[in-house]
Design a protein around this motif. Structure first.
Motif, short mmCIF file in Angstrom:
data_model
loop_
_atom_site.label_atom_id
_atom_site.label_comp_id
_atom_site.label_asym_id
_atom_site.label_seq_id
_atom_site.Cartn_x
_atom_site.Cartn_y
_atom_site.Cartn_z
N PHE A 136 34.68 69.47 29.14
CA PHE A 136 33.61 69.65 30.13
C PHE A 136 33.77 68.63 31.26
N GLU A 137 33.21 68.97 32.43
CA GLU A 137 33.29 68.08 33.58
C GLU A 137 32.67 66.73 33.24
N SER A 138 33.25 65.66 33.64
CA SER A 138 32.84 64.26 33.40
C SER A 138 32.96 63.84 31.94
N GLN A 139 33.76 64.56 31.17
CA GLN A 139 33.97 64.18 29.76
C GLN A 139 34.65 62.81 29.71
N ASP A 140 34.44 62.10 28.60
CA ASP A 140 35.13 60.83 28.41
C ASP A 140 36.40 61.11 27.62
N CYS A 141 37.52 60.64 28.14
CA CYS A 141 38.82 60.96 27.54
C CYS A 141 39.39 59.82 26.71
N SER A 142 38.56 58.77 26.48
CA SER A 142 39.07 57.58 25.77
C SER A 142 39.61 57.93 24.39
N LEU A 143 38.93 58.84 23.70
CA LEU A 143 39.37 59.22 22.34
C LEU A 143 39.93 60.63 22.39
N CYS A 144 40.91 60.83 23.32
CA CYS A 144 41.51 62.15 23.51
C CYS A 144 42.00 62.69 22.16
N PHE A 145 42.73 61.88 21.44
CA PHE A 145 43.11 62.23 20.07
C PHE A 145 42.08 61.59 19.17
N CYS A 146 41.28 62.41 18.53
CA CYS A 146 40.09 61.94 17.82
C CYS A 146 40.45 61.16 16.55
N PRO A 147 39.83 59.98 16.33
CA PRO A 147 40.13 59.20 15.12
C PRO A 147 39.67 59.87 13.82
N PHE A 148 38.83 60.90 13.93
CA PHE A 148 38.30 61.56 12.74
C PHE A 148 38.99 62.88 12.44
N TYR A 149 40.02 63.20 13.23
CA TYR A 149 40.69 64.49 13.07
C TYR A 149 41.48 64.55 11.76
N PRO A 150 41.32 65.71 11.06
CA PRO A 150 40.42 66.84 11.18
C PRO A 150 39.14 66.56 10.39
N CYS A 151 38.01 66.59 11.00
CA CYS A 151 36.74 66.19 10.38
C CYS A 151 36.12 67.28 9.50
N PHE A 152 36.45 68.52 9.70
CA PHE A 152 35.88 69.65 8.94
C PHE A 152 34.35 69.67 8.97
N LEU A 153 33.78 69.28 10.08
CA LEU A 153 32.32 69.38 10.26
C LEU A 153 32.05 70.45 11.32
N TYR A 154 31.66 71.63 10.85
CA TYR A 154 31.46 72.76 11.77
C TYR A 154 30.37 72.48 12.80
N VAL A 155 29.40 71.66 12.43
CA VAL A 155 28.26 71.43 13.33
C VAL A 155 28.69 70.80 14.66
N LEU A 156 29.85 70.16 14.68
CA LEU A 156 30.34 69.51 15.90
C LEU A 156 31.08 70.49 16.82
N GLY A 157 31.29 71.70 16.33
CA GLY A 157 31.97 72.69 17.16
C GLY A 157 33.42 72.92 16.75
N GLY A 158 33.91 72.13 15.78
CA GLY A 158 35.26 72.34 15.27
C GLY A 158 35.34 73.61 14.45
N SER A 159 36.51 74.18 14.32
CA SER A 159 36.67 75.40 13.54
C SER A 159 38.11 75.56 13.09
N PHE A 160 38.34 76.43 12.10
CA PHE A 160 39.68 76.75 11.67
C PHE A 160 40.20 77.91 12.51
N VAL A 161 41.44 77.81 12.96
CA VAL A 161 42.06 78.90 13.69
C VAL A 161 43.43 79.18 13.08
N PRO A 162 43.86 80.44 13.14
CA PRO A 162 45.16 80.79 12.56
C PRO A 162 46.29 80.08 13.31
N PHE A 163 47.28 79.64 12.56
CA PHE A 163 48.45 79.00 13.17
C PHE A 163 49.61 79.09 12.20
#
Ligand code: SF4
Length: 169
Positions: free
Chosen positions: A30-57
């Motif tokens: 999103f516009e004005s997002q903070d990019c400091s933690l571009c690669f998230c320290p909690f990845y993969p968090c498996f918390l759907y409430v944050l908007g993360g999801s499983f996608v085929p790969f």
């Protein structure tokens, strides 16, 4: 990926950079997002409430953070850094996924909702609103990387080994 996440974390502990306007992917969330933690320290968090999801790969599933804004909001970046700065950096490098999962649950829910049942880390309580008909995913992780994902019916949880989340595909 993990190395880059730690690099971003330690750099952010020195200075929060804000939006990376020079990045060709900006704004990837999103516009004005903070990019400091571009690669998230909690990845993969498996918390759907944050908007993360499983996608085929490649015949399997990966965790997508495309719809997560949480880690890109300045106030959350500051809160994350305050929390993680209470630990020695060497520990932050050496700790495993479960250590970071407990921290993000603390930050989001105020407590760890995931529970160990034998060799299974049941994360369904942290994703309860997405759980239907015992349909679940059993995840095998190898150093923060998804090694395998099985679609199962979560009946005999005590017999399972891995991380258990609701099936939400
Ligand atoms: S969904 Fe958000 S908090 Fe979770 S791993 Fe992705 S970027 Fe991090």
């Amino acid at each position: 990926m993990r190395e880059r996440a730690l690099q971003d974390l330690f750099a952010a502990m020195e200075k929060i950079n804000g939006p990376a306007y020079e990045c060709r992917y900006y704004p990837c969330h999103f516009e004005s997002q903070d990019c400091s933690l571009c690669f998230c320290p909690f990845y993969p968090c498996f918390l759907y409430v944050l908007g993360g999801s499983f996608v085929p790969f490649k015949n399997s599933l990966i965790w997508s953070c495309k719809n997560c804004h949480w880690v890109h909001k300045r106030e959350n970046v500051e809160e994350i850094l305050i929390y993680l700065s209470t630990y020695p950096r060497q520990r932050l490098v050496e700790e495993d996924w479960f250590f970071y999962s407990k921290i993000i649950q603390d930050l989001i829910f105020g407590e760890e909702l995931g529970v160990w049942i034998g060799d299974c880390y049941n994360l369904i309580p942290a994703n309860q609103q997405y759980y239907k008909n015992d349909e679940a995913l059993l995840i095998e992780l190898s150093n923060f990387e998804i090694a395998n994902v099985l679609e199962i019916h979560a009946t005999d949880i005590e017999k399972l080994c891995g991380i258990l989340v609701p099936k939400k595909l």
